[in-house]
Design a protein around this motif. Structure first.
Motif, PDB file in Angstrom:
ATOM      1  N   SER A  70      27.532 -24.278  18.664  1.00  7.08           N
ATOM      2  CA  SER A  70      26.274 -24.340  19.407  1.00  7.08           C
ATOM      3  C   SER A  70      26.090 -25.772  19.909  1.00  7.08           C
ATOM      4  O   SER A  70      26.917 -26.659  19.641  1.00  7.08           O
ATOM      5  CB  SER A  70      25.107 -23.910  18.513  1.00  7.08           C
ATOM      6  OG  SER A  70      24.671 -25.001  17.733  1.00  7.08           O
ATOM      7  N   GLY A  71      25.007 -26.002  20.600  1.00 10.43           N
ATOM      8  CA  GLY A  71      24.729 -27.352  21.093  1.00 10.43           C
ATOM      9  C   GLY A  71      24.564 -28.347  19.955  1.00 10.43           C
ATOM     10  O   GLY A  71      24.949 -29.516  20.070  1.00 10.43           O
ATOM     11  N   THR A  72      24.019 -27.896  18.844  1.00  8.28           N
ATOM     12  CA  THR A  72      23.804 -28.763  17.688  1.00  8.28           C
ATOM     13  C   THR A  72      25.125 -29.345  17.194  1.00  8.28           C
ATOM     14  O   THR A  72      25.209 -30.514  16.812  1.00  8.28           O
ATOM     15  CB  THR A  72      23.099 -27.966  16.564  1.00  8.28           C
ATOM     16  OG1 THR A  72      21.862 -27.465  17.090  1.00  8.28           O
ATOM     17  CG2 THR A  72      22.803 -28.825  15.348  1.00  8.28           C
ATOM     18  N   TRP A  75      26.078 -32.151  19.413  1.00 10.09           N
ATOM     19  CA  TRP A  75      25.299 -33.351  19.048  1.00 10.09           C
ATOM     20  C   TRP A  75      26.033 -34.127  17.956  1.00 10.09           C
ATOM     21  O   TRP A  75      26.196 -35.335  18.007  1.00 10.09           O
ATOM     22  CB  TRP A  75      23.987 -32.924  18.416  1.00 10.09           C
ATOM     23  CG  TRP A  75      22.737 -32.925  19.227  1.00 10.09           C
ATOM     24  CD1 TRP A  75      22.527 -33.465  20.461  1.00 10.09           C
ATOM     25  CD2 TRP A  75      21.488 -32.349  18.806  1.00 10.09           C
ATOM     26  NE1 TRP A  75      21.219 -33.255  20.824  1.00 10.09           N
ATOM     27  CE2 TRP A  75      20.561 -32.576  19.849  1.00 10.09           C
ATOM     28  CE3 TRP A  75      21.057 -31.663  17.663  1.00 10.09           C
ATOM     29  CZ2 TRP A  75      19.227 -32.137  19.770  1.00 10.09           C
ATOM     30  CZ3 TRP A  75      19.741 -31.239  17.597  1.00 10.09           C
ATOM     31  CH2 TRP A  75      18.841 -31.465  18.641  1.00 10.09           C
ATOM     32  N   PHE A  97      13.284 -31.384  20.408  1.00 19.05           N
ATOM     33  CA  PHE A  97      14.741 -31.521  20.321  1.00 19.05           C
ATOM     34  C   PHE A  97      15.148 -32.955  20.009  1.00 19.05           C
ATOM     35  O   PHE A  97      16.053 -33.183  19.202  1.00 19.05           O
ATOM     36  CB  PHE A  97      15.419 -30.946  21.565  1.00 19.05           C
ATOM     37  CG  PHE A  97      15.337 -29.453  21.575  1.00 19.05           C
ATOM     38  CD1 PHE A  97      16.138 -28.698  20.746  1.00 19.05           C
ATOM     39  CD2 PHE A  97      14.397 -28.795  22.358  1.00 19.05           C
ATOM     40  CE1 PHE A  97      16.033 -27.310  20.697  1.00 19.05           C
ATOM     41  CE2 PHE A  97      14.277 -27.408  22.323  1.00 19.05           C
ATOM     42  CZ  PHE A  97      15.092 -26.667  21.494  1.00 19.05           C
ATOM     43  N   ASN A 148      16.726 -33.267  29.441  1.00 17.03           N
ATOM     44  CA  ASN A 148      15.691 -32.277  29.749  1.00 17.03           C
ATOM     45  C   ASN A 148      15.150 -31.757  28.419  1.00 17.03           C
ATOM     46  O   ASN A 148      15.816 -31.002  27.733  1.00 17.03           O
ATOM     47  CB  ASN A 148      16.309 -31.142  30.570  1.00 17.03           C
ATOM     48  CG  ASN A 148      15.282 -30.135  31.040  1.00 17.03           C
ATOM     49  OD1 ASN A 148      14.404 -30.459  31.832  1.00 17.03           O
ATOM     50  ND2 ASN A 148      15.380 -28.914  30.553  1.00 17.03           N
ATOM     51  N   THR A 150      13.609 -29.516  26.286  1.00 19.06           N
ATOM     52  CA  THR A 150      13.348 -28.085  26.468  1.00 19.06           C
ATOM     53  C   THR A 150      12.040 -27.639  25.819  1.00 19.06           C
ATOM     54  O   THR A 150      11.517 -26.575  26.131  1.00 19.06           O
ATOM     55  CB  THR A 150      14.536 -27.285  25.882  1.00 19.06           C
ATOM     56  OG1 THR A 150      15.741 -27.984  26.198  1.00 19.06           O
ATOM     57  CG2 THR A 150      14.620 -25.897  26.457  1.00 19.06           C
ATOM     58  N   ASP A 177      21.715 -35.825  25.690  1.00 17.92           N
ATOM     59  CA  ASP A 177      21.640 -34.387  25.436  1.00 17.92           C
ATOM     60  C   ASP A 177      21.236 -33.731  26.751  1.00 17.92           C
ATOM     61  O   ASP A 177      20.105 -33.893  27.207  1.00 17.92           O
ATOM     62  CB  ASP A 177      20.599 -34.124  24.339  1.00 17.92           C
ATOM     63  CG  ASP A 177      20.259 -32.641  24.182  1.00 17.92           C
ATOM     64  OD1 ASP A 177      20.618 -31.843  25.061  1.00 17.92           O
ATOM     65  OD2 ASP A 177      19.600 -32.296  23.181  1.00 17.92           O
ATOM     66  N   ILE A 179      21.705 -30.406  27.258  1.00 15.19           N
ATOM     67  CA  ILE A 179      21.977 -29.006  26.884  1.00 15.19           C
ATOM     68  C   ILE A 179      21.258 -28.025  27.802  1.00 15.19           C
ATOM     69  O   ILE A 179      21.808 -26.994  28.156  1.00 15.19           O
ATOM     70  CB  ILE A 179      21.630 -28.774  25.397  1.00 15.19           C
ATOM     71  CG1 ILE A 179      22.584 -29.587  24.512  1.00 15.19           C
ATOM     72  CG2 ILE A 179      21.689 -27.290  25.045  1.00 15.19           C
ATOM     73  CD1 ILE A 179      22.360 -29.453  23.012  1.00 15.19           C
ATOM     74  N   GLN A 202      24.623 -21.715  26.465  1.00 12.74           N
ATOM     75  CA  GLN A 202      23.684 -20.588  26.656  1.00 12.74           C
ATOM     76  C   GLN A 202      22.456 -20.907  27.487  1.00 12.74           C
ATOM     77  O   GLN A 202      21.492 -20.160  27.475  1.00 12.74           O
ATOM     78  CB  GLN A 202      23.255 -20.053  25.280  1.00 12.74           C
ATOM     79  CG  GLN A 202      22.232 -20.893  24.528  1.00 12.74           C
ATOM     80  CD  GLN A 202      22.850 -22.010  23.703  1.00 12.74           C
ATOM     81  OE1 GLN A 202      23.924 -22.480  24.002  1.00 12.74           O
ATOM     82  NE2 GLN A 202      22.147 -22.444  22.670  1.00 12.74           N
ATOM     83  N   LYS A 203      22.484 -22.018  28.209  1.00  9.44           N
ATOM     84  CA  LYS A 203      21.286 -22.360  28.987  1.00  9.44           C
ATOM     85  C   LYS A 203      21.619 -22.341  30.475  1.00  9.44           C
ATOM     86  O   LYS A 203      21.695 -21.289  31.058  1.00  9.44           O
ATOM     87  CB  LYS A 203      20.743 -23.684  28.486  1.00  9.44           C
ATOM     88  CG  LYS A 203      20.622 -23.638  26.943  1.00  9.44           C
ATOM     89  CD  LYS A 203      19.431 -24.293  26.363  1.00  9.44           C
ATOM     90  CE  LYS A 203      19.401 -24.018  24.856  1.00  9.44           C
ATOM     91  NZ  LYS A 203      18.675 -24.993  24.097  1.00  9.44           N
TER      92      LYS A 203
END
Ligand code: PLP
Length: 394
Positions: A70-72, A75, A97, A148, A150, A177, A179, A202-203
């Motif tokens: 995932s994005g995490t 990071w 975030f 951005n 979120t 970031d 994402i 997923q964005k």
């Protein structure tokens, strides 16, 4: 319908949380193919093609690493590949975030220096400049900003952050970031002088969750040699070595890579500039609707308006989550919940990824009917205001 919806609801589910976003049929069909041998020559060809073309989306000539994560995870990869225990990192709490990224930095043994905001604008660039100017001994090893945010729908001017770093003559890395912006908002990894860009699939990329990205600069890459945070799975060096031939050091998310290949083709067919302009238009139509309803956006700085998500505040004494529940039940649409400081005070409209004019009007129609059904005070005419904008701007 959504796969795990408890009963059939007619019509298409409107998934308008700011990620995961709508996955277009072309991408779903690409994913729906048999997995292949990830050590085969055919896979090597696909891997090389994807690793080359994904650079277009980040607007970079530098390597882009793709993790099954995932994005995490991306990071974490950015931090552990470049930093050592006790390193100071300069961060700006633009929202939920940025807050989570700080918590991760703390858990990894870094020393975040936090610049606070009111969660209604982008990162505080003058405060970043001031913190760097005071850091004569260069204790700060990285400036970490969310492009951005979120949770709030506020974007940060990354080129301005870079200028502040250059003006201070500070050698810290710039980590961003992106994402919820890459693939839906203008983002220039090379031109803006970013050292590590972090992204997830997923964005704005129109994919399901499951891919994490690091676009990296030569300067960041060089720093891996001296960085002492423990790393194994995330190690850029093992990845880059074998990526050169289109392969991965462990099993990649093969089917998601089929999807990524297709998503990149779609963005190329539309043209990146057109993709960004489309998001700008839909975001503007959304804000006009919000204004016509007499409601307020969380973002209080027009220069920071996000083009991928709009966070809308509900009037005092009303519950944003109750409104979202009514909208889900009556109109089969999922909107994003308020996070952190603005829990239940605001809801989020995701307008990123694969989206056309009629879809955004459907979204705004659902919100307007929902405001009425939930008894949230507002004026009618939001959808009309959005239509007027879209019609005058086709
Ligand atoms: C979604 C998001 C994340 C977290 O990504 P995951 O894929 O949920 O791990 C981090 N930062 C921003 C700005 C996001 O939008």
């Amino acid at each position: 319908m959504a796969y795990f919806q408890s009963q059939h609801v007619p019509g298409r589910h409107f998934l308008h949380v700011p990620g995961p976003s709508n996955v277009p049929d072309r991408v779903l069909r690409a994913i729906d193919n048999a997995a292949m041998d990830h050590r085969s020559a055919d896979f090597g060809r696909l891997g090389r093609q994807i690793l080359a073309s994904v650079k277009l989306i980040f607007q970079t000539e530098q390597p882009v690493i793709i993790y099954p994560s995932s994005g995490t995870g991306a990071w974490e990869a950015a931090l552990v590949n470049t930093l050592s225990p006790g390193d100071a990192v300069l961060m700006c709490r633009t929202g939920a975030f940025a807050n989570l990224w700080q918590e991760m930095a703390l858990r990894l043994g870094l020393e975040p220096r936090m610049i606070e905001t009111d969660w209604r604008r982008g990162a505080d660039v003058p405060a970043i400049a001031a913190a760097l100017a005071e850091d004569h001994s260069h204790k700060i090893k990285a400036v970490c900003v969310v492009h951005n945010e979120t949770s709030t729908g506020c974007a940060t001017d990354i080129a301005a952050v870079r200028r502040a770093m250059d003006q201070a003559g500070h050698p810290a890395l710039l980590m961003v970031d992106a994402i919820s912006s890459v693939g839906s908002m203008e983002y220039r990894h090379d031109e803006w002088g970013v050292d590590v860009t972090i992204c997830g699939s997923q964005k704005g990329m129109m994919l399901p969750p499951g891919l994490g990205f690091n676009a990296i600069s030569q300067k960041a890459l060089k720093q891996t040699e001296s960085a002492r945070l423990p790393r194994s799975y995330w190690d850029w060096r093992a990845m880059l070595e074998i990526n050169a031939n289109g392969f991965f050091p462990y099993t990649p998310a093969i089917n998601l890579l089929y999807g990524l290949n297709e998503a990149i083709k779609m963005m190329q067919e539309e043209g990146l500039a057109n993709v960004f302009a489309r998001h700008d238009r839909h975001a503007e139509a959304t804000r006009r609707a919000v204004r016509a309803w007499g409601l307020e956006t969380q973002c209080a700085d027009p220069r920071a308006y996000s083009s991928s998500v709009t966070t809308v505040r509900v009037p005092e004494g009303h519950s944003a989550d109750a409104l979202r529940a009514v909208i889900l039940e009556k109109f089969n649409m999922s909107l994003g919940t308020g996070l952190g400081l603005i829990k239940d005070r605001a809801f989020r409209i995701g307008h990123l990824g694969d989206l056309g004019d009629l879809q955004i009007l459907g979204v705004l129609g659902g919100v307007e009917m929902g405001l009425r059904a939930a008894g949230v005070p507002h004026k009618a005419g939001g959808v009309q205001a959005a239509m007027d904008h879209l019609a005058g701007n086709a």
